[in-house]
Design an enzyme around this catalytic site. Structure first.
Site, mmCIF file in Angstrom:
data_model
loop_
_atom_site.group_PDB
_atom_site.id
_atom_site.type_symbol
_atom_site.label_atom_id
_atom_site.label_comp_id
_atom_site.label_asym_id
_atom_site.label_seq_id
_atom_site.Cartn_x
_atom_site.Cartn_y
_atom_site.Cartn_z
ATOM 1 N N LYS A 27 0.856 -1.198 0.000
ATOM 2 C CA LYS A 27 0.000 0.000 0.000
ATOM 3 C C LYS A 27 0.889 1.246 0.000
ATOM 4 O O LYS A 27 1.927 1.277 0.658
ATOM 5 C CB LYS A 27 -0.888 -0.028 1.249
ATOM 6 C CG LYS A 27 -1.950 1.069 1.298
ATOM 7 C CD LYS A 27 -2.866 0.881 2.515
ATOM 8 C CE LYS A 27 -3.932 1.957 2.611
ATOM 9 N NZ LYS A 27 -4.831 1.761 3.772
ATOM 10 N N SER A 36 -9.814 1.863 2.825
ATOM 11 C CA SER A 36 -8.917 2.583 1.951
ATOM 12 C C SER A 36 -7.879 1.713 1.243
ATOM 13 O O SER A 36 -7.282 2.136 0.265
ATOM 14 C CB SER A 36 -8.183 3.658 2.753
ATOM 15 O OG SER A 36 -7.336 3.042 3.721
ATOM 16 N N SER A 53 -10.047 -0.456 7.019
ATOM 17 C CA SER A 53 -9.453 -0.319 5.689
ATOM 18 C C SER A 53 -8.783 -1.546 5.104
ATOM 19 O O SER A 53 -8.426 -1.533 3.927
ATOM 20 C CB SER A 53 -8.436 0.815 5.687
ATOM 21 O OG SER A 53 -9.111 2.016 5.484
#
Ligand code: GLN
Length: 486
Positions: free
Chosen positions: A79, A154, A178
């Site tokens: 990420k 997210s 997330s």
């Protein structure tokens, strides 16, 4: 054989048996990303040089007859709020569009030491604020199961990349859901470890009392394998903790007591989602597990409490992006007129941050301000203590708590973006877990019209092994996890 469909264990076995090389495996993924990612947009950057170097090192060891670890030579992705030295790290924000990471995050260093092949950096909501990946400054990621739908957020890029076979596994971060919510939307396994179980050194902070790094994988065994490598105390993250040495055990369903919180199986939960979650739990019951209805009485306040504490911490953490220390500066932007230092601060933040980030900074600054602090921030902290004690009391009665991950399957792009409160509601079952700091895993448990649905398995602090074993029992009973890689 399509190499991109393999799990970590299968990749490892193939490498050891010399059925394919780490180079071939890596090239298969780079080719797949090139082909698929124009549609999905899970990646913000491909780090082919890093990947090829790690693959060559793994191949050399295999050729020399040395033993290799489980993650060695196996491709993964990270990420974009986790630092990978020498590579861009943007947190999907314009304010960090050209920022280069000066060092490796602790988890990245651990993966590199384990021989991981890092394919690239993954898309996300800006600074991890969002539930759909639509808040990325670089355009949304799409759900591989239905390109008109969001992958969740997210860590939407992380979940989509794993689901679309664009990497074997990915790292994400989870502040309020997330990892688990995108895992649920994309049909992969997502783990938010116990608060403190994994070092956050080198993770761009969102809300420090809630943030935790975790994994997105194709199955539970892979989840355990990656977690084993990234967990552990780190002197550079004072909130990290040593993992208590667990006594070895083998879980049998008949020894498992599952709690179903009545507040989670209530109004607002999609009927089809509820059906799949209950069916998965019933399968464990058929094997001898016991279930009991429990109550987490302060659940109704969790979302409000989270949105005050999280925003307060966001407003403090994001103060560092001032147009001076890092990234975008209105002072250096030919298109901006700045007459003094305050102008540089204000215009850098105004133009560097997106709407959702600015909204939260304003809310957080407000709830921390003199005169409002007691009414909002302090009050929310007290509610947080109540939520934690709800979980402690529940775990006096049951071993694990099972719930849906999100109230609905993946929604359409654009469907909630103009209504922040509706968007926030998709975190209703995940935020209490972060407020309490306990671990939770999202396990695919079926599909509603081809859209995956996740079962959330919540345990006590540091009970990851129990969660894994229960998830493995359930995984074996639930057929047809993710059609994309079955
Ligand atoms: N969707 C939640 C939010 O927007 C959770 C974010 C996260 O876990 N990073 O705050």
């Amino acid at each position: 054989m399509d190499l991109t469909k393999l799990t970590i264990k299968q990749s490892h076995d193939g490498l050891v048996a010399k059925e394919f090389s780490a180079k071939e495996l890596t090239e298969a993924f780079l080719a797949r990303i090139k082909k698929e990612d124009t549609k999905i947009h899970a990646y913000l950057e491909i780090t082919a040089d890093l990947a090829q170097k790690a693959a060559a090192e793994a191949d050399d060891k295999i050729k020399a007859g040395e033993n290799i670890g489980l993650l060695e030579g196996v491709p993964c992705a990270i990420k974009d709020n986790l630092l990978v030295e020498g590579k861009k790290c943007t947190a999907a924000s314009k304010i960090l569009a050209d920022y280069i990471a000066p060092y490796d995050a602790a988890v990245v260093k651990k993966l590199k030491s384990a021989g991981a092949v890092i394919l690239g950096k993954l898309n996300m909501d800006e600074f991890a604020m969002g539930s759909s990946t639509e808040n990325s400054a670089f355009g949304p990621t799409r759900n591989p199961h239905d390109l008109e739908r969001v992958p969740g957020g997210s860590s939407g890029g992380s979940a989509a990349a794993v689901a679309a076979n664009e990497c074997v596994y990915a790292l994400g971060s989870d502040t309020g859901g997330s990892i688990r919510q995108p895992a649920s939307f994309c049909g992969v396994v997502g783990l938010k470890p116990t608060y403190g179980a994994v070092s956050r050194y080198g993770l761009m902070a969102m809300a420090s009392s809630l943030d935790q790094i975790g994994t997105l994988t194709k199955n539970v065994a892979d989840c355990r394998a990656v977690f084993e490598v990234i967990k552990g105390k780190d002197p550079r993250d004072s909130t990290s903790a040593s993992f208590p040495q667990a006594t070895k055990f083998k879980l049998e369903a008949k020894n498992l007591k599952i709690g179903l919180p009545k507040e989670y199986f209530a109004k607002g939960l999609d009927k089809e989602v509820e059906k799949l979650v209950r069916q998965a739990i019933d399968k464990l019951v058929k094997q001898g597990a016991r279930v009991e209805e429990i109550s987490l009485p302060h659940s109704e306040y969790a979302l409000a409490c989270y949105y005050i504490i999280m925003a307060s911490e966001v407003s403090a953490n994001l103060a560092r992006y001032d147009g001076i220390k890092y990234g975008y500066s209105a002072g250096a932007d030919q298109k901006q007129e700045t007459n003094n230092l305050l102008d540089v601060y204000l215009k850098s933040r105004q133009h560097g941050f997106g709407d959702e980030v600015r909204r939260r900074v304003m809310l957080g600054t407000y709830s921390l301000s003199f005169g409002y602090y007691d009414a909002y921030y302090l009050r929310a902290q007290k509610v947080r203590t109540k939520i934690l004690s709800d979980f402690s009391q529940a775990f006096d009665k049951v071993d694990l708590i099972m719930t849906p991950v999100a109230p609905t399957p993946a929604f359409k792009l654009g469907e909630k973006i103009d209504d922040p409160v509706t968007m926030y509601l998709s975190d209703i079952y995940t935020v209490p877990v972060n407020l309490a700091g306990v671990p939770a895993l999202s396990l695919p448990c079926g599909q509603v019209e081809k859209l995956p649905v996740g079962l959330q398995i919540i345990g006590k602090h540091f009970s990851e092994e129990l969660i894994f074993q229960a998830a493995e029992l359930a995984e074996a009973l639930i057929k047809g996890g993710n059609p994309l890689y079955n």
